[in-house]
Design an enzyme around this catalytic site. Structure first.
Site, PDB file in Angstrom:
ATOM      1  N   LYS A  11      44.036  30.898  46.697  1.00 51.79           N
ATOM      2  CA  LYS A  11      43.683  32.040  47.019  1.00 51.79           C
ATOM      3  C   LYS A  11      42.016  31.483  47.367  1.00 51.79           C
ATOM      4  O   LYS A  11      41.329  31.431  47.297  1.00 51.79           O
ATOM      5  CB  LYS A  11      43.859  32.950  45.815  1.00 51.79           C
ATOM      6  CG  LYS A  11      45.578  33.323  45.806  1.00 51.79           C
ATOM      7  CD  LYS A  11      44.954  34.604  44.799  1.00 51.79           C
ATOM      8  CE  LYS A  11      46.822  35.360  44.951  1.00 51.79           C
ATOM      9  NZ  LYS A  11      47.133  36.233  44.123  1.00 51.79           N
ATOM     10  N   TYR A  51      52.122  40.883  51.063  1.00 51.76           N
ATOM     11  CA  TYR A  51      52.610  41.699  50.555  1.00 51.76           C
ATOM     12  C   TYR A  51      52.973  43.005  50.362  1.00 51.76           C
ATOM     13  O   TYR A  51      52.555  44.196  49.997  1.00 51.76           O
ATOM     14  CB  TYR A  51      50.963  41.260  50.097  1.00 51.76           C
ATOM     15  CG  TYR A  51      50.413  40.951  48.535  1.00 51.76           C
ATOM     16  CD1 TYR A  51      51.055  39.674  47.789  1.00 51.76           C
ATOM     17  CD2 TYR A  51      48.962  39.970  49.191  1.00 51.76           C
ATOM     18  CE1 TYR A  51      50.620  38.727  47.388  1.00 51.76           C
ATOM     19  CE2 TYR A  51      49.033  38.436  48.372  1.00 51.76           C
ATOM     20  CZ  TYR A  51      49.119  38.229  47.748  1.00 51.76           C
ATOM     21  OH  TYR A  51      49.197  37.119  46.855  1.00 51.76           O
ATOM     22  N   PHE A  59      47.098  48.666  42.843  1.00 46.29           N
ATOM     23  CA  PHE A  59      46.014  47.584  43.437  1.00 46.29           C
ATOM     24  C   PHE A  59      45.651  46.708  44.506  1.00 46.29           C
ATOM     25  O   PHE A  59      45.594  45.936  45.626  1.00 46.29           O
ATOM     26  CB  PHE A  59      46.171  46.537  43.001  1.00 46.29           C
ATOM     27  CG  PHE A  59      47.450  45.736  42.325  1.00 46.29           C
ATOM     28  CD1 PHE A  59      47.944  44.371  43.277  1.00 46.29           C
ATOM     29  CD2 PHE A  59      48.270  46.038  41.504  1.00 46.29           C
ATOM     30  CE1 PHE A  59      49.182  44.184  43.293  1.00 46.29           C
ATOM     31  CE2 PHE A  59      49.552  45.084  41.191  1.00 46.29           C
ATOM     32  CZ  PHE A  59      49.904  44.376  42.024  1.00 46.29           C
ATOM     33  N   ARG A  87      55.206  28.023  38.998  1.00 44.82           N
ATOM     34  CA  ARG A  87      54.881  29.588  38.235  1.00 44.82           C
ATOM     35  C   ARG A  87      54.473  28.905  36.490  1.00 44.82           C
ATOM     36  O   ARG A  87      53.672  29.654  36.265  1.00 44.82           O
ATOM     37  CB  ARG A  87      56.382  30.671  37.571  1.00 44.82           C
ATOM     38  CG  ARG A  87      56.895  30.706  38.689  1.00 44.82           C
ATOM     39  CD  ARG A  87      56.032  32.187  39.919  1.00 44.82           C
ATOM     40  NE  ARG A  87      56.222  33.276  39.344  1.00 44.82           N
ATOM     41  CZ  ARG A  87      55.657  34.431  39.329  1.00 44.82           C
ATOM     42  NH1 ARG A  87      55.025  34.397  40.206  1.00 44.82           N
ATOM     43  NH2 ARG A  87      55.497  35.222  39.069  1.00 44.82           N
ATOM     44  N   THR A  93      49.863  36.285  35.406  1.00 45.81           N
ATOM     45  CA  THR A  93      49.251  36.850  36.360  1.00 45.81           C
ATOM     46  C   THR A  93      47.860  36.673  35.630  1.00 45.81           C
ATOM     47  O   THR A  93      46.792  36.579  36.440  1.00 45.81           O
ATOM     48  CB  THR A  93      50.132  37.774  37.070  1.00 45.81           C
ATOM     49  OG1 THR A  93      51.192  37.757  37.689  1.00 45.81           O
ATOM     50  CG2 THR A  93      48.846  38.650  37.681  1.00 45.81           C
ATOM     51  N   ARG A 104      45.196  29.296  36.099  1.00 46.90           N
ATOM     52  CA  ARG A 104      44.618  30.134  35.922  1.00 46.90           C
ATOM     53  C   ARG A 104      44.109  30.525  34.110  1.00 46.90           C
ATOM     54  O   ARG A 104      42.467  30.890  35.005  1.00 46.90           O
ATOM     55  CB  ARG A 104      45.793  31.606  36.157  1.00 46.90           C
ATOM     56  CG  ARG A 104      46.275  31.635  37.701  1.00 46.90           C
ATOM     57  CD  ARG A 104      46.883  32.624  37.708  1.00 46.90           C
ATOM     58  NE  ARG A 104      47.682  33.253  38.398  1.00 46.90           N
ATOM     59  CZ  ARG A 104      49.625  33.786  39.286  1.00 46.90           C
ATOM     60  NH1 ARG A 104      49.810  34.525  38.230  1.00 46.90           N
ATOM     61  NH2 ARG A 104      48.979  34.804  40.234  1.00 46.90           N
ATOM     62  N   ASN A 114      43.034  35.498  40.832  1.00 48.07           N
ATOM     63  CA  ASN A 114      43.601  34.280  40.028  1.00 48.07           C
ATOM     64  C   ASN A 114      43.959  32.805  40.457  1.00 48.07           C
ATOM     65  O   ASN A 114      45.306  32.237  40.060  1.00 48.07           O
ATOM     66  CB  ASN A 114      44.758  35.360  39.276  1.00 48.07           C
ATOM     67  CG  ASN A 114      45.575  36.089  40.016  1.00 48.07           C
ATOM     68  OD1 ASN A 114      45.627  35.488  41.181  1.00 48.07           O
ATOM     69  ND2 ASN A 114      46.249  36.369  39.860  1.00 48.07           N
ATOM     70  N   HIS A 117      48.987  31.737  44.500  1.00 47.87           N
ATOM     71  CA  HIS A 117      50.275  32.456  44.524  1.00 47.87           C
ATOM     72  C   HIS A 117      51.226  31.218  44.746  1.00 47.87           C
ATOM     73  O   HIS A 117      51.405  30.209  44.416  1.00 47.87           O
ATOM     74  CB  HIS A 117      50.251  33.830  45.697  1.00 47.87           C
ATOM     75  CG  HIS A 117      51.330  33.979  46.003  1.00 47.87           C
ATOM     76  ND1 HIS A 117      52.042  35.012  45.175  1.00 47.87           N
ATOM     77  CD2 HIS A 117      52.658  32.740  46.993  1.00 47.87           C
ATOM     78  CE1 HIS A 117      53.413  34.552  46.165  1.00 47.87           C
ATOM     79  NE2 HIS A 117      53.520  34.421  46.577  1.00 47.87           N
ATOM     80  N   GLU A 128      58.666  33.518  52.798  1.00 44.86           N
ATOM     81  CA  GLU A 128      57.258  33.629  52.548  1.00 44.86           C
ATOM     82  C   GLU A 128      56.783  32.124  53.479  1.00 44.86           C
ATOM     83  O   GLU A 128      56.076  32.093  53.725  1.00 44.86           O
ATOM     84  CB  GLU A 128      57.264  32.967  51.466  1.00 44.86           C
ATOM     85  CG  GLU A 128      56.956  34.407  50.377  1.00 44.86           C
ATOM     86  CD  GLU A 128      56.211  34.298  48.868  1.00 44.86           C
ATOM     87  OE1 GLU A 128      56.782  35.998  48.402  1.00 44.86           O
ATOM     88  OE2 GLU A 128      55.816  33.313  48.560  1.00 44.86           O
TER      89      GLU A 128
HETATM   90  P1  RTP Z   1      51.528  36.380  43.115  1.00 44.85           P
HETATM   91  O1  RTP Z   1      52.658  36.940  43.327  1.00 44.85           O
HETATM   92  O2  RTP Z   1      49.928  36.042  43.406  1.00 44.85           O
HETATM   93  O3  RTP Z   1      52.108  34.454  42.757  1.00 44.85           O
HETATM   94  O4  RTP Z   1      50.964  36.497  40.762  1.00 44.85           O
HETATM   95  P2  RTP Z   1      51.939  37.212  40.166  1.00 44.85           P
HETATM   96  O5  RTP Z   1      53.210  36.899  40.956  1.00 44.85           O
HETATM   97  O6  RTP Z   1      51.546  36.583  38.950  1.00 44.85           O
HETATM   98  O7  RTP Z   1      51.746  38.768  40.451  1.00 44.85           O
HETATM   99  P3  RTP Z   1      52.339  40.376  41.024  1.00 44.85           P
HETATM  100  O8  RTP Z   1      52.406  40.763  40.262  1.00 44.85           O
HETATM  101  O9  RTP Z   1      53.182  39.401  42.383  1.00 44.85           O
HETATM  102  O10 RTP Z   1      51.169  40.801  42.364  1.00 44.85           O
HETATM  103  C1  RTP Z   1      50.396  40.189  43.204  1.00 44.85           C
HETATM  104  C2  RTP Z   1      48.820  39.566  42.726  1.00 44.85           C
HETATM  105  O11 RTP Z   1      48.007  41.206  42.661  1.00 44.85           O
HETATM  106  C3  RTP Z   1      46.801  40.677  41.950  1.00 44.85           C
HETATM  107  N1  RTP Z   1      47.072  41.753  41.051  1.00 44.85           N
HETATM  108  N2  RTP Z   1      46.170  42.498  40.637  1.00 44.85           N
HETATM  109  N3  RTP Z   1      44.826  44.630  39.597  1.00 44.85           N
HETATM  110  C4  RTP Z   1      45.947  44.492  39.283  1.00 44.85           C
HETATM  111  O12 RTP Z   1      46.188  45.251  38.642  1.00 44.85           O
HETATM  112  C5  RTP Z   1      46.462  43.266  40.048  1.00 44.85           C
HETATM  113  N4  RTP Z   1      48.015  42.766  39.277  1.00 44.85           N
HETATM  114  C6  RTP Z   1      48.475  42.111  39.832  1.00 44.85           C
HETATM  115  C7  RTP Z   1      47.162  39.619  41.587  1.00 44.85           C
HETATM  116  O13 RTP Z   1      45.870  39.205  42.712  1.00 44.85           O
HETATM  117  C8  RTP Z   1      48.953  39.073  41.850  1.00 44.85           C
HETATM  118  O14 RTP Z   1      48.069  37.539  41.390  1.00 44.85           O
HETATM  119 MG    MG Z   2      53.989  37.843  42.551  1.00 48.38          MG
END
Ligand code: RTP
Ligand code: MG
Length: 140
Positions: A11, A51, A59, A87, A93, A104, A114, A117, A128
């Site tokens: 990222k 996304y 967010f 993962r 996350t 992370r 973070n 992805h 993807e």
């Molecule tokens: P990713 O999809 O990026 O691999 O991350 P993830 O599964 O761990 O998290 P996900 O719930 O899919 O959220 C996607 C990305 O959104 C951002 N985020 N911001 N401000 C917030 O509360 C918040 N929560 C998530 C993060 O960049 C997250 O990786």
């Molecule tokens: Mg995700």
């Protein structure tokens, strides 16, 4: 478990700090192989499309702005159980909850910035990967 592919993004917070190599080394040391890679400046439309599953989340707007705030590196990773393995290597996350030694924990700035992805299922990985790569750009 057979060899599998997953999709990864380094990222903008990580590319900005010149951490492309450091992040990739953690992926490689974790047993994954980079079989496709390119550096891109995402457009707003590309980031929104990628996304789309998050478009109702509070967010979403900030996430899209962050993802277009600088270059990203999109990669296809290959290895044993690659989706779950990636993962694990990434960590939680929110870096505050991430295990020691994960990307992370070591590199992320915040829950949003973070650093990486990673696809969360084999099915999403296929979608993807196809969003960013033509089959001939992936060399296993
Ligand atoms: P990713 O999809 O990026 O691999 O991350 P993830 O599964 O761990 O998290 P996900 O719930 O899919 O959220 C996607 C990305 O959104 C951002 N985020 N911001 N401000 C917030 O509360 C918040 N929560 C998530 C993060 O960049 C997250 O990786
Ligand atoms: Mg995700």
């Amino acid at each position: 478990m057979a060899t599998e592919r997953t999709f990864s993004i380094i990222k903008p917070d990580a590319t900005r700090r010149n951490l492309t190599g450091a992040v990739t080394t953690l992926l490689e040391d974790g047993g994954l192989r980079v079989v496709a890679s390119k550096r891109l400046q995402l457009t707003k439309e590309q980031a929104e499309g990628f996304y789309a599953v998050h478009r109702e989340r509070p967010f979403f707007g900030e996430l899209v702005s962050f993802m277009i705030s600088g270059p990203v590196v999109v990669q296809v990773l290959e290895g044993e159980n690659a989706v779950a393995r990636n993962r694990e290597i990434m960590g939680a996350t929110n870096p505050a909850n991430a295990d020691e030694g994960t990307i992370r924990k070591i590199h992320a700035e915040s829950i949003e910035a973070n650093s990486v992805h990673g696809s969360d299922s084999a099915e999403n990985a296929a979608t993807e990967i196809a969003y960013f790569f033509k089959p001939e750009e992936i060399v296993g």
